[in-house]
Enzyme design. Structure first.
Site, PDB file in Angstrom:
ATOM      1  N   THR A 165      75.840  72.162  39.989  1.00  0.00           N
ATOM      2  CA  THR A 165      76.545  70.939  40.385  1.00  0.00           C
ATOM      3  C   THR A 165      75.887  70.541  41.696  1.00  0.00           C
ATOM      4  O   THR A 165      75.437  71.413  42.461  1.00  0.00           O
ATOM      5  CB  THR A 165      78.050  71.164  40.585  1.00  0.00           C
ATOM      6  OG1 THR A 165      78.229  72.159  41.594  1.00  0.00           O
ATOM      7  CG2 THR A 165      78.746  71.620  39.315  1.00  0.00           C
ATOM      8  N   HIS A 166      75.818  69.272  41.973  1.00  0.00           N
ATOM      9  CA  HIS A 166      75.118  68.759  43.172  1.00  0.00           C
ATOM     10  C   HIS A 166      73.678  69.284  43.243  1.00  0.00           C
ATOM     11  O   HIS A 166      73.135  69.435  44.330  1.00  0.00           O
ATOM     12  CB  HIS A 166      75.854  69.133  44.459  1.00  0.00           C
ATOM     13  CG  HIS A 166      77.308  68.824  44.415  1.00  0.00           C
ATOM     14  ND1 HIS A 166      77.822  67.596  44.761  1.00  0.00           N
ATOM     15  CD2 HIS A 166      78.371  69.578  44.028  1.00  0.00           C
ATOM     16  CE1 HIS A 166      79.131  67.612  44.611  1.00  0.00           C
ATOM     17  NE2 HIS A 166      79.489  68.794  44.162  1.00  0.00           N
ATOM     18  N   SER A 287      45.528  64.825  35.312  1.00  0.00           N
ATOM     19  CA  SER A 287      45.317  63.849  36.376  1.00  0.00           C
ATOM     20  C   SER A 287      43.838  63.521  36.448  1.00  0.00           C
ATOM     21  O   SER A 287      42.984  64.366  36.183  1.00  0.00           O
ATOM     22  CB  SER A 287      45.797  64.448  37.707  1.00  0.00           C
ATOM     23  OG  SER A 287      45.113  63.849  38.784  1.00  0.00           O
ATOM     24  N   LYS A 293      46.370  69.645  37.472  1.00  0.00           N
ATOM     25  CA  LYS A 293      47.637  69.027  37.063  1.00  0.00           C
ATOM     26  C   LYS A 293      47.853  68.994  35.558  1.00  0.00           C
ATOM     27  O   LYS A 293      46.927  68.831  34.778  1.00  0.00           O
ATOM     28  CB  LYS A 293      47.694  67.585  37.570  1.00  0.00           C
ATOM     29  CG  LYS A 293      47.685  67.475  39.064  1.00  0.00           C
ATOM     30  CD  LYS A 293      49.038  67.726  39.666  1.00  0.00           C
ATOM     31  CE  LYS A 293      49.780  66.430  39.788  1.00  0.00           C
ATOM     32  NZ  LYS A 293      51.062  66.632  40.435  1.00  0.00           N
ATOM     33  N   GLU A 300      58.722  61.548  31.674  1.00  0.00           N
ATOM     34  CA  GLU A 300      58.812  60.491  32.693  1.00  0.00           C
ATOM     35  C   GLU A 300      58.874  59.110  32.042  1.00  0.00           C
ATOM     36  O   GLU A 300      59.617  58.227  32.477  1.00  0.00           O
ATOM     37  CB  GLU A 300      57.619  60.574  33.644  1.00  0.00           C
ATOM     38  CG  GLU A 300      57.688  61.801  34.543  1.00  0.00           C
ATOM     39  CD  GLU A 300      56.370  62.093  35.253  1.00  0.00           C
ATOM     40  OE1 GLU A 300      55.495  61.213  35.303  1.00  0.00           O
ATOM     41  OE2 GLU A 300      56.223  63.221  35.751  1.00  0.00           O
ATOM     42  N   TYR A 327      75.896  26.776  18.378  1.00  0.00           N
ATOM     43  CA  TYR A 327      74.505  27.232  18.470  1.00  0.00           C
ATOM     44  C   TYR A 327      73.749  26.465  19.552  1.00  0.00           C
ATOM     45  O   TYR A 327      73.917  25.261  19.730  1.00  0.00           O
ATOM     46  CB  TYR A 327      73.786  27.037  17.115  1.00  0.00           C
ATOM     47  CG  TYR A 327      72.331  27.473  17.153  1.00  0.00           C
ATOM     48  CD1 TYR A 327      71.974  28.781  16.884  1.00  0.00           C
ATOM     49  CD2 TYR A 327      71.325  26.569  17.507  1.00  0.00           C
ATOM     50  CE1 TYR A 327      70.642  29.186  16.948  1.00  0.00           C
ATOM     51  CE2 TYR A 327      69.991  26.966  17.568  1.00  0.00           C
ATOM     52  CZ  TYR A 327      69.669  28.278  17.293  1.00  0.00           C
ATOM     53  OH  TYR A 327      68.354  28.672  17.369  1.00  0.00           O
TER      54      TYR A 327
HETATM   55  N1  ARG Z   1      64.366  30.166  15.217  1.00  0.00           N
HETATM   56  C1  ARG Z   1      65.742  29.834  15.405  1.00  0.00           C
HETATM   57  C2  ARG Z   1      66.455  30.986  16.121  1.00  0.00           C
HETATM   58  O1  ARG Z   1      65.948  32.016  16.163  1.00  0.00           O
HETATM   59  C3  ARG Z   1      66.391  29.580  14.091  1.00  0.00           C
HETATM   60  C4  ARG Z   1      67.592  28.722  14.168  1.00  0.00           C
HETATM   61  C5  ARG Z   1      67.236  27.307  14.483  1.00  0.00           C
HETATM   62  N2  ARG Z   1      68.383  26.477  14.506  1.00  0.00           N
HETATM   63  C6  ARG Z   1      68.359  25.258  15.080  1.00  0.00           C
HETATM   64  N3  ARG Z   1      69.493  24.614  15.049  1.00  0.00           N
HETATM   65  N4  ARG Z   1      67.313  24.769  15.630  1.00  0.00           N
HETATM   66  O2  ARG Z   1      67.510  30.851  16.633  1.00  0.00           O
END
Ligand code: ARG
Length: 470
Positions: A165-166, A287, A293, A300, A327
């Site tokens: 711990t720590h 390295s 090394k 990492e 959208y």
């Molecule tokens: N390439 C667009 C996307 O990935 C597809 C949808 C396009 N829709 C639109 N209303 N322009 O979102």
């Protein structure tokens, strides 16, 4: 045929009807997602085949149209599989590239495919279909990794090492117990992936642009045929949220936190200061300047890649947070963080599996470090409480003084003589010498979930049952 596809006049674009001038060239590149969303072509075609089948069943298109569309789409799939179809950024994305090719192949019938759907519901569906499979893959990768951890734990169920711990020696544990702690973490990670998949498994197809459609479509048929549990309930939600992608990248972030912590231990433990483990040479590099090394670059990099995955999460959350319903083209920015997360996490899990498989713990160095850290001090305090009836706070004080003496003498607790101990605890008997031995200490850690080797043995059996059954 090709001429039309590449012509810059926008009246030839599928949406070109209401445009008078053509798109700026830079804008065309900026707008295009084909370079990365071509990843979704299998799912895009799968969705389109089922959509057209549904259109035919509902008598929105004829059976013949459906057959032509299906045959055309299958041909396009083969063309893409064989790298025969040259995608065009002028056609924006995978959806329009495929639709355009369909029209090239089967003529006007191809133009019927997009009836009663939009790219908005199409793209959401494609991502879900794609991600569902990837979740299965990642989950399986983690399961195989757990099998490797469990096997390693089985070999070393009683190998003593310091528990920290720590980052200071705290109490003895076994290497097997340590490995099993990661089996639990990755078990929860798998559970989260399964939950995520189940929650997202609703079909957006048929919600169209945002408000649904007036065509008599059958969303249940489409959902079932595509392996979704049901259609989504709200069309606006369907086309505008990507919470399922956020959820997946969150799950991946936790996986990478776990991998990164394990990587950090291995980097420390393979360093000269600790020398607890011999890192498999096949996962190290040299390295360019220092000939001696052997660097644990693999661990990492795993530690470093976690930053990249968190970055993907922040990137997508930022994209989503101010998006007005529904959208917006911002949503096109969902794909690169997602694709990158999937490939990064898969590689990290596989690399870590390889490291653990061939990792060689260095028993002697682990034991030496353990002794130097006075790891049985708590056992001594507990003995004073249980056997000599000394209140715990006083026992803690007395033990502290004994540790100080050992430190002064450069000795381990096990090497302090009974006489010396009696100068602090006059009524101590020989039993106290047994209490100070690390193997006795660890054998007593039998509480449920504790590190006693016998416990670890049982925990291995349980872990196999819980995590490795089909
Ligand atoms: N390439 C667009 C996307 O990935 C597809 C949808 C396009 N829709 C639109 N209303 N322009 O979102």
């Amino acid at each position: 045929m090709k001429k039309n596809r590449y012509k810059s006049n926008d009246s030839n674009k599928v949406w070109g009807g209401r445009f008078k001038s053509s798109t700026n060239r830079l804008m065309e590149e900026f707008n295009s997602s084909i370079e990365f969303d071509k990843n979704l072509y299998i799912e895009d075609i799968e969705g389109s085949v089922v959509h057209s089948e549904m259109l035919a069943r509902q008598k929105i298109i004829s059976k013949r149209d459906y057959q032509l569309i299906k045959t055309g789409l299958n041909k396009i799939k083969k063309e893409i599989d064989n790298k025969k179809l040259i995608f065009s950024s002028k056609l924006e994305d995978v959806h329009m590239n495929i639709e355009n090719r369909l029209i090239e192949l089967i003529g006007d019938t191809g133009k019927k495919l997009h009836t009663a759907r939009s790219r908005n519901d199409q793209v959401a569906t494609d991502i879900k279909l794609w991600l569902r499979k990837k979740i299965d893959d990642v989950e399986l990768n983690i399961k195989s990794f757990q099998a490797i951890l469990i096997k390693k734990a089985e070999h070393h169920y009683d190998l003593l090492m310091p528990g920290y711990t720590h980052l200071q020696v705290a109490q003895p544990v076994t290497f097997g117990h340590y490995l099993l702690s990661y089996v639990e973490m990755f078990g929860r990670d798998r559970g989260r992936l399964i939950d995520c998949k189940e929650r997202m498994n609703e079909s957006p197809l048929g919600t169209a642009a945002l408000g649904g459609t007036s065509y008599p479509i059958d969303r249940n048929f489409v959902a079932k045929k595509l392996g979704f549990s049901k259609p989504t309930s709200n069309s606006m939600d369907s086309v505008s949220d990507r919470d399922f992608v956020v959820e997946f990248i969150s799950c991946s972030s936790l996986i990478s936190i776990h991998l990164s912590r394990l990587a950090e231990d291995l980097v420390l433990w393979s360093s000269d200061g600790f020398n607890f483990v011999k890192f498999p040479e096949s996962f190290t590099t040299g390295s360019s300047i220092m000939p001696q090394k052997k660097n644990p670059d693999s661990a990492e990099l795993i530690r470093g890649k976690s930053g990249r995955i968190f970055g993907n999460l922040i990137s997508l959350m930022t994209t989503l947070k101010g998006l007005p319903m529904t959208y917006g083209k911002d949503l096109q920015e969902d794909k690169e963080p997602l694709f990158d997360t999937v490939s990064t996490i898969q590689t990290c899990v596989k690399i870590m599996s390889g490291i653990i498989q061939d990792l060689e713990p260095q028993r002697k160095n682990m034991l030496d470090a353990l002794q130097k850290g006075f790891p049985t001090a708590t056992d001594l305090a507990d003995y004073l409480v249980t056997d000599l009836n000394i209140p715990f706070r006083n026992a803690h004080q007395i033990t502290g003084k004994i540790v100080l003496l050992a430190e002064k003498k450069g000795s381990t607790l096990e090497n302090i003589s009974l006489e010396e101990l009696r100068s602090f605890i006059p009524n101590a008997d020989k039993k106290i010498l047994e209490v100070l031995k690390t193997e006795n200490s660890i054998a007593k850690k039998t509480s449920y979930g504790g590190t006693a080797p016998q416990n670890v043995k049982k925990a291995i059996i349980k872990a196999k049952k819980t995590y490795l059954k089909d």
